[in-house]
Design a protein around this motif. Structure first.
Motif, PDB file in Angstrom:
ATOM      1  N   VAL A 147     107.680  51.420  26.554  1.00 54.76           N
ATOM      2  CA  VAL A 147     108.384  50.267  25.963  1.00 54.76           C
ATOM      3  C   VAL A 147     107.548  48.997  26.120  1.00 54.76           C
ATOM      4  N   LEU A 148     106.980  48.805  27.308  1.00 54.94           N
ATOM      5  CA  LEU A 148     106.140  47.622  27.544  1.00 54.94           C
ATOM      6  C   LEU A 148     104.897  47.663  26.652  1.00 54.94           C
ATOM      7  N   GLY A 149     104.291  48.841  26.517  1.00 52.79           N
ATOM      8  CA  GLY A 149     103.115  48.975  25.654  1.00 52.79           C
ATOM      9  C   GLY A 149     103.445  48.696  24.201  1.00 52.79           C
ATOM     10  N   ALA A 150     104.634  49.157  23.738  1.00 51.48           N
ATOM     11  CA  ALA A 150     105.034  48.923  22.349  1.00 51.48           C
ATOM     12  C   ALA A 150     105.232  47.433  22.085  1.00 51.48           C
ATOM     13  N   ILE A 151     105.899  46.734  23.015  1.00 54.51           N
ATOM     14  CA  ILE A 151     106.131  45.287  22.847  1.00 54.51           C
ATOM     15  C   ILE A 151     104.800  44.547  22.784  1.00 54.51           C
ATOM     16  N   ARG A 152     103.896  44.859  23.711  1.00 57.35           N
ATOM     17  CA  ARG A 152     102.614  44.139  23.765  1.00 57.35           C
ATOM     18  C   ARG A 152     101.742  44.457  22.556  1.00 57.35           C
ATOM     19  N   GLU A 153     101.768  45.727  22.112  1.00 53.37           N
ATOM     20  CA  GLU A 153     100.909  46.089  20.979  1.00 53.37           C
ATOM     21  C   GLU A 153     101.386  45.441  19.676  1.00 53.37           C
ATOM     22  N   VAL A 154     102.722  45.427  19.475  1.00 52.52           N
ATOM     23  CA  VAL A 154     103.258  44.818  18.250  1.00 52.52           C
ATOM     24  C   VAL A 154     102.989  43.320  18.247  1.00 52.52           C
ATOM     25  N   LEU A 155     103.272  42.641  19.370  1.00 50.98           N
ATOM     26  CA  LEU A 155     103.073  41.193  19.426  1.00 50.98           C
ATOM     27  C   LEU A 155     101.585  40.828  19.454  1.00 50.98           C
ATOM     28  N   GLY A 156     100.777  41.668  20.097  1.00 53.31           N
ATOM     29  CA  GLY A 156      99.369  41.321  20.275  1.00 53.31           C
ATOM     30  C   GLY A 156      98.499  41.602  19.086  1.00 53.31           C
ATOM     31  N   GLN A 157      98.681  42.773  18.447  1.00 52.10           N
ATOM     32  CA  GLN A 157      97.815  43.111  17.321  1.00 52.10           C
ATOM     33  C   GLN A 157      98.578  43.627  16.104  1.00 52.10           C
ATOM     34  N   GLY A 158      99.926  43.624  16.179  1.00 51.97           N
ATOM     35  CA  GLY A 158     100.737  43.959  15.014  1.00 51.97           C
ATOM     36  C   GLY A 158     100.761  45.427  14.646  1.00 51.97           C
ATOM     37  N   THR A 159     100.395  46.319  15.556  1.00 53.44           N
ATOM     38  CA  THR A 159     100.356  47.746  15.243  1.00 53.44           C
ATOM     39  C   THR A 159     101.164  48.544  16.265  1.00 53.44           C
ATOM     40  N   LEU A 160     101.342  49.833  15.981  1.00 54.99           N
ATOM     41  CA  LEU A 160     101.909  50.789  16.927  1.00 54.99           C
ATOM     42  C   LEU A 160     101.069  52.065  16.882  1.00 54.99           C
ATOM     43  N   PHE A 161     100.876  52.674  18.027  1.00 59.05           N
ATOM     44  CA  PHE A 161     100.109  53.933  18.152  1.00 59.05           C
ATOM     45  C   PHE A 161      98.657  53.777  17.697  1.00 59.05           C
ATOM     46  N   ASP A 162      98.103  52.579  17.881  1.00 61.03           N
ATOM     47  CA  ASP A 162      96.683  52.393  17.584  1.00 61.03           C
ATOM     48  C   ASP A 162      95.844  53.197  18.591  1.00 61.03           C
ATOM     49  N   GLY A 163      94.905  54.004  18.083  1.00 61.43           N
ATOM     50  CA  GLY A 163      94.064  54.821  18.959  1.00 61.43           C
ATOM     51  C   GLY A 163      94.750  56.060  19.492  1.00 61.43           C
ATOM     52  N   ALA A 164      95.837  56.509  18.820  1.00 64.86           N
ATOM     53  CA  ALA A 164      96.555  57.695  19.300  1.00 64.86           C
ATOM     54  C   ALA A 164      95.671  58.944  19.273  1.00 64.86           C
ATOM     55  N   GLU A 165      94.651  58.932  18.400  1.00 59.90           N
ATOM     56  CA  GLU A 165      93.760  60.104  18.314  1.00 59.90           C
ATOM     57  C   GLU A 165      92.942  60.294  19.598  1.00 59.90           C
ATOM     58  N   LEU A 166      92.792  59.220  20.389  1.00 59.27           N
ATOM     59  CA  LEU A 166      92.049  59.360  21.646  1.00 59.27           C
ATOM     60  C   LEU A 166      92.787  60.250  22.630  1.00 59.27           C
TER      61      LEU A 166
END
Length: 236
Positions: A147-166
């Protein structure tokens, strides 16, 4: 306490009432440092979950043969063994996320939530209950990370699951979602100070929900009949 009620109580304690991230506030260093994306949060959450289950099961199995005087060093050695195994597996199969987590992956050894559960529960209970306790505590910690990662990723760079292939392989590159269009990254959300602020909001929301439920239970509780006390004076 009945068998099913004990498992239910363990689940409630791990996921909500005694959550390692929101209530115990343990393991905050990696929680705040590497949750800039959902992928990093999921990687660290899964690693912590596996270590918690493995260490709880092992501690419960050997609890009768470990002298109390040296129990903590023994528990730390067990946890370090599982962390090393998870670290080697991630190095072999998910090298990208292994590099992203960096020093915070071996630092799971020092996570107070893991040594705390080994000492407080696994060393005093049978294997099944200890494994379930590790599963619920690990899930509770991982959910807070995600949940914390989702909030920070959306607010910080506007995406979700960026780099999920890693973490999940090439097929997972299609999971990336562009939630917001941002011309520039919002650094406050990406850097650790943003994690502190977001974590504070999550804790405040949990406390507000708990307070609302408490008030609702008090309103639904039957009113106690007041008993009038009468003083008896034998002199009159």
């Amino acid at each position: 306490m009945k068998f099913n009620e004990e498992y239910k109580e363990l689940a409630v304690q791990g996921l909500w009432k005694n959550n390692p991230g929101l209530v115990q506030l343990l393991g905050l260093c990696p929680l705040l440092a590497v949750t800039a994306t959902v992928t990093n949060a999921l990687g660290l959450g899964l690693a912590t979950l596996l270590v918690l289950i493995g260490s709880n099961v092992t501690v419960s199995l050997i609890r009768q043969w470990v002298p109390k005087e040296i129990r903590i060093p023994v528990f730390v050695l067990i946890i370090a063994a599982f962390v090393t195994a998870i670290q080697l597996l991630m190095n072999a199969f998910t090298y990208g996320i292994y590099q992203s987590l960096g020093i915070f992956l071996p630092l799971i050894v020092t996570n107070c939530a893991i040594i705390g559960r080994a000492e407080a529960y696994a060393s005093k209970n049978p294997v099944k209950q200890a494994a379930f306790d590790g599963l619920m505590m690990g899930l509770g910690f991982a959910l807070v990370l995600i949940v914390l990662g989702a909030i920070r990723e959306v607010l910080g760079q506007g995406t979700l699951f960026d780099g999920a292939e890693l973490l999940l392989g090439e097929w997972a590159s299609s999971l990336r979602i562009d939630v917001l269009h941002l011309d520039n990254k919002f650094l406050l959300a990406i850097l650790p100070p943003g994690a502190f602020i977001a974590m504070g909001f999550l804790i405040a929301i949990k406390n507000a929900i708990d307070e609302k439920q408490k008030q609702k239970q008090q309103q639904n509780a039957p009113a106690k009949e007041s008993i009038e006390r009468v003083r008896v004076n034998f002199d009159s």
